[in-house]
Design a protein around this motif. Structure first.
Motif, short mmCIF file in Angstrom:
data_model
loop_
_atom_site.label_atom_id
_atom_site.label_comp_id
_atom_site.label_asym_id
_atom_site.label_seq_id
_atom_site.Cartn_x
_atom_site.Cartn_y
_atom_site.Cartn_z
N UNK A 1 0.83 -1.21 0.00
CA UNK A 1 0.00 0.00 0.00
C UNK A 1 0.87 1.26 0.00
N UNK A 2 1.84 1.31 0.94
CA UNK A 2 2.71 2.49 1.03
C UNK A 2 3.62 2.60 -0.19
N UNK A 3 4.00 1.45 -0.73
CA UNK A 3 4.80 1.45 -1.97
C UNK A 3 3.99 2.08 -3.09
N UNK A 4 2.73 1.71 -3.15
CA UNK A 4 1.83 2.24 -4.18
C UNK A 4 1.68 3.76 -4.02
N UNK A 5 1.54 4.20 -2.77
CA UNK A 5 1.41 5.64 -2.51
C UNK A 5 2.69 6.36 -2.96
N UNK A 9 3.01 9.22 -5.76
CA UNK A 9 3.59 10.55 -5.48
C UNK A 9 4.68 10.89 -6.49
N UNK A 10 5.52 9.90 -6.80
CA UNK A 10 6.60 10.13 -7.77
C UNK A 10 5.99 10.49 -9.13
N UNK A 11 4.95 9.74 -9.51
CA UNK A 11 4.31 9.99 -10.81
C UNK A 11 3.71 11.39 -10.84
N UNK A 12 3.02 11.75 -9.77
CA UNK A 12 2.41 13.09 -9.70
C UNK A 12 3.48 14.17 -9.77
N UNK A 13 4.57 13.94 -9.04
CA UNK A 13 5.63 14.96 -9.00
C UNK A 13 6.27 15.15 -10.37
N UNK A 14 6.37 14.06 -11.12
CA UNK A 14 6.99 14.14 -12.45
C UNK A 14 6.09 14.83 -13.45
N UNK A 15 4.77 14.83 -13.16
CA UNK A 15 3.83 15.50 -14.06
C UNK A 15 3.77 16.98 -13.71
#
Lengths: 264, 179
Positions: A1-5, A9-15
């Motif tokens: 779950x935390x890995x998914x979060x 977050x990384x994906x959002x930050x890269x966008x």
């Protein structure tokens, strides 16, 4: 779950669309922690400096004398070049070109450097409240240091030109008519200068300056580095060139943030 | 985490984070500095098991991410990974009576964490993380976290309310095993 979060977050930050959310969070964190880290540093650094100073007193004295000599030489150069600078300023104003000496600056003190083992960055004690904004160039120690990538109310993070995500448009050669791009290769490493045609005449030690292109990301004519090595690559139309920064990025204490915003 | 665990764990995290952003940054060996946040994640896994290791690893990594220019969430991902791995090791029933267990796991986990960070950093557009300074970073973080392993585990034991039960890494159960 935390890995998914974390991955989310990384994906959002890269966008770029959601980047401002993390930037806001980082800004708040810096503003909250800045007094705390500053206080701890104020308490602990003198203790460390005391022990370091007691062990290295002799070498510090020698270093101090060398620095005094350097200051003397620089004062002499400054006096000699004052008249020349005035001439350049007049010419630049006639040509309507921006000149570093004519731009407002904010002098800031470096408080931290290389927060991660894989970043080349420094933290400054000035932020948005002092007029330091994201994208502004930072100069010091005789040349370009980097660019502001994060700015909170009272602090700012500067990505150094040696960081692998840093890219600076440079010019060099007769009349600064040859253009190239200098890319960082990590802390302590020379910069890679790309897109130089194979037949270009180069001199080791030659200065390279910001070219003012790329939507004016940097004002033109700021010294960036000196040519370190070059060789023609067989079968390639471009040369393999490296340069070392003019500014000693390991010995930064105070820097100037140039209040220049890229024309994006 | 329940009861007084959460505030205690947050206090430990806060202290380690402040140390990481101040004193630790001044310690440079070969251009690299120690990474106590990674050490804390491993210690939380060793002292509290998989679940606590994951939570502390995630939160401490996320807190550090707020101060880095690397992608937000990268340290959290690495912290979660090493916290879970350390917790799994304990849950698997590995012999913890050897005094080298904690320093060994802290050192090995740190090395894996730094390499994981570098690989993910390279994947996310920072290619030099795999070449420039990786060796020094692995070496410094491994040695320092190995040396400070017992101290960090002790701090986590206090945070998880296990200070009275003796050495958690030597006991038959850690807090996370009970769930």
């Amino acid at each position: 779950m935390l890995v998914l979060v974390s991955v989310t977050l990384i994906t959002f930050d890269e966008r770029s669309g959601t980047h401002h959310i993390t930037s806001g969070l980082k800004s708040v964190a810096h503003d909250v922690f800045s007094p705390l880290t500053s206080g701890v540093n104020d308490i602990l650094r003198p203790i460390g400096d005391f022990f370091a100073g007691s062990v290295n007193y002799g070498s510090l004295q020698s270093e101090n004398q060398q620095l005094q000599a350097t200051i003397g030489r620089l004062r002499l150069q400054l006096n000699q070049t004052a008249a020349l600078r005035e001439q350049v300023r007049e010419l630049d104003s006639l040509e309507h070109l921006p000149y570093l000496g004519s731009l407002p600056i904010v002098t800031a003190q470096m408080t931290q450097f290389d927060l991660s083992n894989f970043d080349a960055d420094i933290t400054l004690d000035k932020g948005r409240s002092s007029g330091v904004l994201v994208g502004m160039p930072v100069v010091g120690a005789g040349g370009l240091v980097g660019q502001v990538v994060q700015a909170s109310h009272g602090t700012a993070i500067v990505q150094l030109i040696t960081d692998s995500r840093s890219s600076v448009g440079v010019s060099f050669g007769p009349n600064n008519q040859t253009y190239a791009t200098a890319t960082g290769q990590g802390p302590g490493n020379p910069l890679s200068v790309q897109y130089i045609p194979a037949q270009t005449h180069l001199h080791k030690g030659e200065f390279m300056y910001t070219n003012g292109l790329a939507d004016g990301e940097f004002p033109p004519n700021i010294p960036v580095g000196r040519l370190h090595s070059f060789k023609a690559t067989v079968g390639s139309g471009a040369m393999t060139v490296t340069m070392t920064p003019v500014a000693d990025l390991d010995e930064l204490a105070y820097v100037d943030v140039v209040q220049w915003e890229p024309k994006l | 985490m329940r009861g007084k665990e959460a505030p205690r764990a947050l206090l430990v995290l806060l202290v380690v984070l402040v140390l990481q952003l101040t004193v630790v940054l001044d310690i440079r060996i070969g251009g690299a500095h120690p990474d106590l946040i990674l050490g804390l994640a491993i210690a939380a896994g060793l002292a509290g098991g998989t679940e606590r290791g994951a939570i502390v690893g995630f939160l401490s990594g996320l807190a550090l991410d707020l101060f880095l220019t690397t992608p937000f969430g990268l340290s959290a991902l690495v912290g979660t990974g090493v916290g879970v791995a350390a917790g799994q090791l304990v849950a698997a029933g590995v012999d913890r009576t050897n005094w080298l267990f904690v320093p060994g796991v802290a050192a090995l986990g740190s090395a894996i964490g730094v390499i994981m960070f570098a690989v993910l950093g390279a994947v996310l557009g920072q290619p030099d993380t795999l070449t420039v300074g990786l060796g020094a970073a692995v070496g410094v973080v491994t040695v320092v976290n190995g040396v400070l392993g017992y101290l960090l585990v002790r701090a986590c034991n206090w945070a998880f309310g296990q200070e009275r039960s003796g050495s958690a890494w030597q006991g038959p159960l850690v807090a996370g095993d009970r769930h």
